[in-house]
Design a protein around this motif. Sequence first.
Motif, short mmCIF file in Angstrom:
data_model
loop_
_atom_site.label_atom_id
_atom_site.label_comp_id
_atom_site.label_asym_id
_atom_site.label_seq_id
_atom_site.Cartn_x
_atom_site.Cartn_y
_atom_site.Cartn_z
N ARG A 107 0.67 -1.19 0.02
CA ARG A 107 -0.12 -0.03 -0.04
C ARG A 107 0.86 1.14 -0.13
N VAL A 163 -2.90 5.47 -2.94
CA VAL A 163 -4.21 6.39 -2.48
C VAL A 163 -3.46 7.68 -2.41
N LYS A 219 -8.36 2.95 4.98
CA LYS A 219 -9.70 3.00 4.41
C LYS A 219 -9.93 3.67 2.96
N ARG A 221 -9.65 4.40 -0.86
CA ARG A 221 -9.95 3.63 -2.10
C ARG A 221 -8.68 3.62 -3.01
N GLU A 224 -8.06 6.83 -5.59
CA GLU A 224 -8.82 8.00 -5.21
C GLU A 224 -7.92 9.04 -4.63
N GLU A 302 -15.53 9.44 4.25
CA GLU A 302 -14.92 8.07 3.82
C GLU A 302 -14.00 7.57 4.68
#
Length: 345
Positions: A107, A163, A219, A221, A224, A302
């Motif tokens: 990530r 992200v 969290k 996406r 995004e 979000e």
Amino acid sequence: MKALVTGATGFIGGNLTRELLEEGFQVRALVRRESDKRNIEGLDIEMATGDLLDVASLKDALEGCEVLFHCAALYTLWARDRQALYSTNVGGTRNILKAALEKGVKRVVYTSTASTIGLSKGGVPSTEEVEPSPQDLIGHYKRSKYIAELEALKLCRAGLPLVVVNPTAPVGPGDVKPTPTGQIILDFLKGKMPAYLDTGLNLIHVKDVARGHILALEKGRVGERYILGNTNMSFKAILDTLAEITGRSSPRIRVPYLVALGFAYVDELSGTILGRSPRAPITGVRMAKKPMYFDATKAVRELGLPQTPVREALKEAVDWFYEQERVKKGAAASTSQDELVKAKV
């Protein structure tokens, strides 16, 4: 979980490093040999010496790391070497993200800026969907970060689980350099903010920005982008709040935009001749022509982005500058005529 943080010695990166440690992460910081390490001194972290332009050092730094927070950037509204902005912000971003893709990092959170988002007409706060016009991308810092964000999203489409976060103007403790926003606070404390421009900013506590990075990791996406912001304030309201916090007087003189711009051109020219950085960069004054207001609803909804009161953030910034003896309480520098147009963003 082990995280590599680039830009850990900076304002956002330093606060993020502390937040990660509190959350139980193992942290490795990518630092250059010449970096000012005050923001991470004494922290239980591993340091990897390297540079965004040295691909081999980036691959070594990523070894064994599951996640990457790429916060490093050259943040300045004026630079003698403009190409350095593009080399670091674009080339360096491409290098570290390509290395992360090759290493199979699980990530990535990439720190962009709200400056890559377009400004809506009439001072309406902008959302992530507003694309910038060429007129919005004022100066080489904004342009370099916009290109870098496009490169990041391109690599995301190639398979990098990335992200993007777009912080507005963070304030709070740890602004070592300081940032342009921190310089406004410091100038106010030194009595060098006798006037103001009719503009506005979105402010957010730097600790909320740091927390927003971790929330984006957990969290967000993939693909995004999320505006990390809080409160839209006119420049005068910011100065009035600082006046309430410090007991100092808030400026009452509003400088016409063209006067400020004219001063900036003269200041940059004389700075070039004398070999010093300008006190009021042309880019900063041009950016101030439009209020830079943003809507962080998406990140709040979000991600659960915290919304610490901005007054609290400003007070912590003031206290930190006093603690660091960047200015003495009660000491105000004398105001010269040329400082009447130094109210910049």
